[in-house]
Enzyme design. Structure first.
Site, PDB file in Angstrom:
ATOM      1  N   ASP A 179      91.185  43.117  38.784  1.00 25.58           N
ATOM      2  CA  ASP A 179      92.221  42.812  39.823  1.00 25.58           C
ATOM      3  C   ASP A 179      93.555  43.683  39.927  1.00 25.58           C
ATOM      4  O   ASP A 179      93.896  43.901  38.735  1.00 25.58           O
ATOM      5  CB  ASP A 179      92.597  41.394  39.454  1.00 25.58           C
ATOM      6  CG  ASP A 179      93.598  40.502  40.532  1.00 25.58           C
ATOM      7  OD1 ASP A 179      93.016  40.232  41.714  1.00 25.58           O
ATOM      8  OD2 ASP A 179      94.657  40.384  40.137  1.00 25.58           O
ATOM      9  N   GLU A 214      89.730  46.800  42.290  1.00 27.69           N
ATOM     10  CA  GLU A 214      90.459  46.453  43.294  1.00 27.69           C
ATOM     11  C   GLU A 214      91.748  47.623  43.659  1.00 27.69           C
ATOM     12  O   GLU A 214      92.695  47.321  43.538  1.00 27.69           O
ATOM     13  CB  GLU A 214      91.027  45.088  43.093  1.00 27.69           C
ATOM     14  CG  GLU A 214      91.453  44.729  44.653  1.00 27.69           C
ATOM     15  CD  GLU A 214      92.923  43.756  44.616  1.00 27.69           C
ATOM     16  OE1 GLU A 214      93.173  42.992  45.648  1.00 27.69           O
ATOM     17  OE2 GLU A 214      93.377  43.424  43.681  1.00 27.69           O
ATOM     18  N   HIS A 227      88.117  37.445  49.840  1.00 30.88           N
ATOM     19  CA  HIS A 227      89.022  36.331  49.761  1.00 30.88           C
ATOM     20  C   HIS A 227      90.533  36.493  50.071  1.00 30.88           C
ATOM     21  O   HIS A 227      90.953  35.588  50.354  1.00 30.88           O
ATOM     22  CB  HIS A 227      88.973  35.770  48.370  1.00 30.88           C
ATOM     23  CG  HIS A 227      89.512  36.589  47.214  1.00 30.88           C
ATOM     24  ND1 HIS A 227      89.133  37.862  47.189  1.00 30.88           N
ATOM     25  CD2 HIS A 227      90.673  36.288  46.731  1.00 30.88           C
ATOM     26  CE1 HIS A 227      89.950  38.450  46.051  1.00 30.88           C
ATOM     27  NE2 HIS A 227      90.910  37.495  46.055  1.00 30.88           N
ATOM     28  N   ASP A 228      90.699  37.833  50.366  1.00 28.61           N
ATOM     29  CA  ASP A 228      92.130  38.314  50.526  1.00 28.61           C
ATOM     30  C   ASP A 228      92.261  38.386  52.197  1.00 28.61           C
ATOM     31  O   ASP A 228      93.503  38.832  52.644  1.00 28.61           O
ATOM     32  CB  ASP A 228      92.575  39.296  49.900  1.00 28.61           C
ATOM     33  CG  ASP A 228      93.015  39.108  48.510  1.00 28.61           C
ATOM     34  OD1 ASP A 228      93.207  37.764  48.009  1.00 28.61           O
ATOM     35  OD2 ASP A 228      92.891  39.852  47.538  1.00 28.61           O
TER      36      ASP A 228
HETATM   37  C1  GLC Z   1      94.359  40.486  43.890  1.00 27.95           C
HETATM   38  C2  GLC Z   1      93.510  39.398  44.437  1.00 27.95           C
HETATM   39  C3  GLC Z   1      94.528  38.370  45.058  1.00 27.95           C
HETATM   40  C4  GLC Z   1      95.565  37.870  44.161  1.00 27.95           C
HETATM   41  C5  GLC Z   1      96.334  39.023  43.586  1.00 27.95           C
HETATM   42  C6  GLC Z   1      97.268  38.368  42.649  1.00 27.95           C
HETATM   43  O1  GLC Z   1      95.004  41.229  44.816  1.00 27.95           O
HETATM   44  O2  GLC Z   1      92.735  39.726  45.323  1.00 27.95           O
HETATM   45  O3  GLC Z   1      93.855  37.018  45.502  1.00 27.95           O
HETATM   46  O4  GLC Z   1      96.465  37.045  44.775  1.00 27.95           O
HETATM   47  O5  GLC Z   1      95.355  40.053  43.031  1.00 27.95           O
HETATM   48  O6  GLC Z   1      96.343  38.319  41.398  1.00 27.95           O
END
Ligand code: GLC
Length: 571
Positions: free
Chosen positions: A196, A275, A335-336
């Site tokens: 993440d 990510e 999910h984002d």
């Molecule tokens: C990443 C996740 C997101 C989360 C963020 C903080 O971007 O995909 O859903 O809110 O990190 O952890």
């Protein structure tokens, strides 16, 4: 294909545990639910799962604020339930990767509780503390990035919400504790991690202030109202400038190398996917992350053939210049982000476009990641009541603009519904029963179920309908699995300028496959007889979304129907 690793041949499917399947009837997804759907996933034809966080969490950020890295959130079950799930997945040859959140913990994590308790406790510098806010940095979710803790009479830094304090990764003890957590799940047999927000782990050591003449809420509002190309350009510049000192800082690659070395101690090719879209995270191609998402592919308003061609050219060229060629990784949703069906639809041909987009992601070179519900065409669901909003960044924004900027609550709600990630996180629609078969009819689900489950957007109805999107996914996933060139083949673009359609080859030793994706309602009469790989050959159709006879075709006169997905082996 035997020389390829499992994560190169696999199709990944992201499960959002809270919304996937509710096994105990409390309106929240859980491990019992997921385990009960493994046969569905296996039948669908996916090979690996990425689970969004399943750890104990106060859920300010839907699980991305973790209060215990070595356990299961009680609403999702027990560690024993997790072990059963993992064993059952492995029994079906489905690999499982978990989400590893390194940048921050929950403010309820015992590490933070201890750290904030005094200035001289053993964990006093496990987080990033300052006597006064040293700059104007913003949190990308809720305004000021520095929050006061009265216990220490100091401020702590958080890139995300104030309930997500940033760890101090310069402290080796933090590293050791987090590596222990990573080992905990690797010891249990998980196959790797999705990492993440790795770009946010380190900050500019000089704490250089940003230069944008507004705060986060104002910038969001400014972005919503930007219309002219000058305003749109300025908005993009502001977003970049506001956060550029808070991410992408040096140090993170050494950290990734350390983590990779830990994974490599384990048998079975454990893997990491980041990510981030920076291919620098591949390291030398063999010493950091195996996969890095090709986010630039989905960072567009419309998935046009020219955008896709440009993206592939750029991305694949970048991967080739690494000392060991990197392996591509494509995705269109998670999910984002807004659901693929909604985001890349045109409101007229959504069903046809969804089929093209699925085919695209499953025929391009690289490992595909699908997001749960994509296979039945789940759409964004717009909330209309602020009390239903669970994504804290949404409710924070609503209150910020209504209170501080005087925006009318109706308009603020509409904007909030559009920006909040709740819209793409609603429960999976398993049937046309009340609550979409996700939970018992009389139960209040954690987010409302999209009412369109009654109109065919659900698994059961689609299982029974041979021409459904679900059966289309199953079919094309099967074709991919049985066609080595679609997995290991090189990508060779054809028709470099065609606006309406995309055509490319996937070529491997012993097999060449032609893919044509017609993004328009116009039929295309194509002539590939001068393409060196195709001339003097015929085409055997492997997959088509149009009605075709089984006969072989000639590349000279190839008639492609409106919105057709055409995949053929060169004979
Ligand atoms: C990443 C996740 C997101 C989360 C963020 C903080 O971007 O995909 O859903 O809110 O990190 O952890």
């Amino acid at each position: 294909m035997s020389k390829l690793k499992w994560w190169q041949t696999a199709v990944f499917y992201q499960i959002y545990p809270r919304s996937f399947a509710d096994g105990n009837g409390d309106g929240i997804g859980d491990f019992k639910g997921i385990t009960g759907k493994l046969d569905y996933l296996s039948d669908l034809g996916i090979d690996a799962l990425w689970l969004s966080p399943h750890f104990p969490s106060p859920n300010w950020d839907c699980g991305y604020d973790i209060s215990d890295y070595e356990n299961v959130a009680p609403e999702y079950g027990t560690l024993e339930d997790f072990k059963i799930f993992l064993a059952e997945a492995h029994k079906r040859n489905i690999r499982v990767i978990l989400d590893l959140v390194l940048n921050h913990t929950s403010d309820e994590h015992p590490w933070f509780l201890e750290s904030k308790s005094s200035r001289d406790n053993p964990k006093a510098d496990w987080y990033v503390w300052a006597d006064t806010p040293p700059n104007n940095w913003q949190s990308c979710f809720d305004g000021d990035a520095w929050t006061y803790a009265p216990e220490r009479d100091q401020y702590y830094y958080h890139y995300f919400m104030k309930q997500q304090p940033d760890l101090n990764w310069h402290n080796p003890l933090v590293k050791n504790a987090m590596w222990d957590a990573a080992r905990f799940w690797l010891d249990l047999g998980v196959d790797g991690y999705r990492l993440d927000a790795i770009g946010t782990i380190y900050e500019d050591p000089h704490l250089t202030p940003h230069t944008v003449p507004m705060n986060l809420a104002e910038l969001r509002r400014f972005s919503e109202l930007a219309r002219t190309s000058a305003e749109i350009k300025l908005k993009e510049k502001y977003w970049h400038d506001m956060f550029k000192n808070q991410w992408g800082q040096p140090g993170v690659h050494d950290l990734m190398k350390e983590l990779r070395a830990i994974l490599d101690e384990y048998e079975g090719d454990r893997m990491l996917v980041g990510e981030d879209d920076n291919i620098a995270f591949h390291g030398n191609g063999n010493d950091e992350l195996q996969l890095v998402f090709n986010f630039p592919l989905m960072r567009t308003e419309r998935l046009t053939p020219s955008h896709i061609r440009r993206n592939q050219k750029e991305r694949l060229t970048q991967l080739e210049v690494l000392p060991v060629t990197g392996w591509a990784c494509n995705t269109l949703g998670n999910h984002d982000s807004s659901r693929v069906y909604t985001r890349f639809g045109d409101k007229q041909h959504d069903a046809a476009l969804a089929r093209l987009h699925a085919a695209l992601i499953l025929t391009l070179k690289g490992t595909p990641f699908l997001y749960n519900g994509e296979e039945i065409g789940m759409t964004d669901y717009m909330l209309t009541d602020i009390t239903h909003v669970k994504d804290t960044m949404g409710s924070w924004y609503y209150h910020a603009v209504v209170t501080d900027m005087g925006v009318h609550p109706d308009e603020a709600m509409q904007r909030t519904a559009e920006m909040t990630r709740d819209k793409n996180r609603t429960p999976l629609q398993w049937s046309n029963n009340p609550n979409g078969g996700f939970a018992p009819p009389d139960v209040k689900t954690w987010l409302p179920v999209n009412p369109n489950h009654k109109n065919g957007i659900n698994v059961r109805d689609q299982q029974n309908n041979p021409s459904s999107l679900l059966n289309y996914y199953k079919h094309i996933l099967r074709v991919r699995k049985n066609t080595p060139a679609l997995i290991e083949g090189e990508y060779v673009p054809l028709n470099n300028t065609a606006k309406d359609y995309l055509s490319f080859l996937r070529t491997s030793v012993g097999q060449t496959v032609l893919i044509v994706l017609n993004f328009s309602e116009k039929q295309q009469m194509l002539d590939f007889s001068r393409t060196k790989e195709l001339k003097d050959h015929s085409l055997r159709v492997l997959f088509s979304s149009a009605v075709r006879s089984g006969a072989d075709l000639t590349p000279k006169k190839l008639n492609i129907a409106a919105f057709e997905v055409f995949v053929a082996e060169v004979k």
